[in-house]
Design an enzyme around this catalytic site. Structure first.
Site, mmCIF file in Angstrom:
data_model
loop_
_atom_site.group_PDB
_atom_site.id
_atom_site.type_symbol
_atom_site.label_atom_id
_atom_site.label_comp_id
_atom_site.label_asym_id
_atom_site.label_seq_id
_atom_site.Cartn_x
_atom_site.Cartn_y
_atom_site.Cartn_z
ATOM 1 N N ASP A 159 0.858 -1.191 0.000
ATOM 2 C CA ASP A 159 0.000 0.000 0.000
ATOM 3 C C ASP A 159 0.895 1.243 0.000
ATOM 4 O O ASP A 159 1.907 1.295 0.681
ATOM 5 C CB ASP A 159 -0.907 0.006 1.243
ATOM 6 C CG ASP A 159 -2.046 1.000 1.112
ATOM 7 O OD1 ASP A 159 -3.204 0.563 1.004
ATOM 8 O OD2 ASP A 159 -1.772 2.221 1.107
ATOM 9 N N ILE A 160 0.491 2.238 -0.790
ATOM 10 C CA ILE A 160 1.295 3.458 -0.933
ATOM 11 C C ILE A 160 1.333 4.262 0.376
ATOM 12 O O ILE A 160 2.275 5.005 0.625
ATOM 13 C CB ILE A 160 0.763 4.302 -2.121
ATOM 14 C CG1 ILE A 160 1.845 5.175 -2.708
ATOM 15 C CG2 ILE A 160 -0.454 5.122 -1.738
ATOM 16 C CD1 ILE A 160 1.499 5.755 -4.077
ATOM 17 N N ASN B 71 -12.832 -3.131 2.073
ATOM 18 C CA ASN B 71 -13.832 -2.060 2.152
ATOM 19 C C ASN B 71 -14.701 -2.082 0.901
ATOM 20 O O ASN B 71 -14.180 -2.162 -0.211
ATOM 21 C CB ASN B 71 -13.127 -0.707 2.283
ATOM 22 C CG ASN B 71 -12.304 -0.627 3.554
ATOM 23 O OD1 ASN B 71 -12.706 -1.146 4.588
ATOM 24 N ND2 ASN B 71 -11.146 -0.002 3.481
ATOM 25 N N GLY C 31 -16.248 2.781 3.061
ATOM 26 C CA GLY C 31 -15.102 3.681 2.915
ATOM 27 C C GLY C 31 -14.186 3.312 1.761
ATOM 28 O O GLY C 31 -13.009 3.659 1.765
ATOM 29 N N GLN C 32 -14.737 2.618 0.753
ATOM 30 C CA GLN C 32 -13.910 2.206 -0.395
ATOM 31 C C GLN C 32 -13.565 3.420 -1.256
ATOM 32 O O GLN C 32 -14.446 4.202 -1.628
ATOM 33 C CB GLN C 32 -14.678 1.176 -1.243
ATOM 34 C CG GLN C 32 -13.867 0.634 -2.416
ATOM 35 C CD GLN C 32 -14.631 -0.420 -3.215
ATOM 36 O OE1 GLN C 32 -15.789 -0.727 -2.917
ATOM 37 N NE2 GLN C 32 -13.991 -0.972 -4.218
ATOM 38 N N HIS D 83 -10.051 -5.056 -3.712
ATOM 39 C CA HIS D 83 -8.738 -5.239 -3.084
ATOM 40 C C HIS D 83 -8.932 -5.692 -1.653
ATOM 41 O O HIS D 83 -9.886 -5.286 -0.980
ATOM 42 C CB HIS D 83 -7.885 -3.968 -3.140
ATOM 43 C CG HIS D 83 -8.595 -2.732 -2.674
ATOM 44 N ND1 HIS D 83 -9.524 -2.072 -3.454
ATOM 45 C CD2 HIS D 83 -8.517 -2.037 -1.504
ATOM 46 C CE1 HIS D 83 -9.979 -1.024 -2.794
ATOM 47 N NE2 HIS D 83 -9.390 -0.986 -1.599
HETATM 48 P P1 5GP Z 1 -9.757 1.584 0.194
HETATM 49 O O1 5GP Z 1 -9.925 2.858 0.936
HETATM 50 O O2 5GP Z 1 -10.381 1.665 -1.190
HETATM 51 O O3 5GP Z 1 -10.151 0.369 0.944
HETATM 52 O O4 5GP Z 1 -8.194 1.414 -0.002
HETATM 53 C C1 5GP Z 1 -7.468 1.917 -1.059
HETATM 54 C C2 5GP Z 1 -6.016 1.786 -0.685
HETATM 55 O O5 5GP Z 1 -5.245 1.953 -1.852
HETATM 56 C C3 5GP Z 1 -5.542 2.837 0.328
HETATM 57 O O6 5GP Z 1 -5.011 2.179 1.468
HETATM 58 C C4 5GP Z 1 -4.491 3.631 -0.432
HETATM 59 O O7 5GP Z 1 -3.421 4.015 0.373
HETATM 60 C C5 5GP Z 1 -4.081 2.671 -1.528
HETATM 61 N N1 5GP Z 1 -3.656 3.317 -2.754
HETATM 62 C C6 5GP Z 1 -4.281 4.329 -3.410
HETATM 63 N N2 5GP Z 1 -3.613 4.650 -4.536
HETATM 64 C C7 5GP Z 1 -2.544 3.814 -4.602
HETATM 65 C C8 5GP Z 1 -1.486 3.663 -5.536
HETATM 66 O O8 5GP Z 1 -1.385 4.361 -6.552
HETATM 67 N N3 5GP Z 1 -0.566 2.703 -5.268
HETATM 68 C C9 5GP Z 1 -0.642 1.893 -4.153
HETATM 69 N N4 5GP Z 1 0.321 0.992 -3.991
HETATM 70 N N5 5GP Z 1 -1.638 2.020 -3.251
HETATM 71 C C10 5GP Z 1 -2.575 2.969 -3.469
#
Ligand code: 5GP
Length: 149
Positions: A68-69, A126, A132-133, A139
């Site tokens: 995760d980034i 999520n 909170g997606q 993922h």
């Molecule tokens: P969500 O909030 O949809 O469950 O999680 C999305 C996740 O993707 C977040 O934890 C966010 O830090 C990660 N993320 C968003 N953009 C990128 C990206 O460009 N690269 C990587 N490796 N992670 C990302």
């Protein structure tokens, strides 16, 4: 009688407005609609196409795992199917048995590679607005490497 703001009250007001704007920017990410059609331009689709870089942990015919980034635990890896599914419900409805097993296998293999098989870990996926997606490609967050509260 009108009160004229002093220098320090103007400074306080200014810093309050700045804090509000910063807090909005931090939480202002757009949330995904759980019933949305798949968006082929989402960041994970771009990673799968090789258009965006990612720090890859594991890859198979069916799935990809990458760091995760913005990690929120010592170990924070995202495991995604290679197919175009917005969330776990669409994946369950439309993915083949091989794709489903492939995602489960990728999660297990990633846990092994990250060395958290024995210490344990948390899986989170999520889904939609209330979940909170923020990225509209299914993922699974695999988090661990420390005791999670
Ligand atoms: P969500 O909030 O949809 O469950 O999680 C999305 C996740 O993707 C977040 O934890 C966010 O830090 C990660 N993320 C968003 N953009 C990128 C990206 O460009 N690269 C990587 N490796 N992670 C990302």
């Amino acid at each position: 009688m009108k009160r004229i703001p002093t220098g320090s009250s103007i400074a306080t007001l200014f810093s309050l407005i700045t804090m509000l704007l910063l807090s909005f920017a931090a939480h202002g990410e757009e949330l995904v609609d759980a019933t949305a059609d798949y968006d082929t331009n989402n960041v994970f689709a771009q990673i799968l196409r090789g258009d965006l870089p990612a720090d890859i942990v594991f890859e198979s015919e069916y799935a990809l795992a990458f760091h995760d980034i913005k990690p929120r635990a010592r170990v924070h890896v995202l495991v995604i199917p290679k197919g175009q599914y917005t969330n776990i419900l669409q994946f369950n409805q439309n993915a083949s048995s091989d794709e489903k097993l492939g995602l489960l296998d990728a999660i297990s293999q990633t846990a092994g590679i990250m060395g958290v098989e024995e210490s344990g870990f948390r899986l989170v996926s999520n889904t939609g607005h209330d979940g909170g997606q923020t990225v509209p490609h299914l993922h699974v967050h695999l988090m661990g490497g420390e005791h999670l509260r």
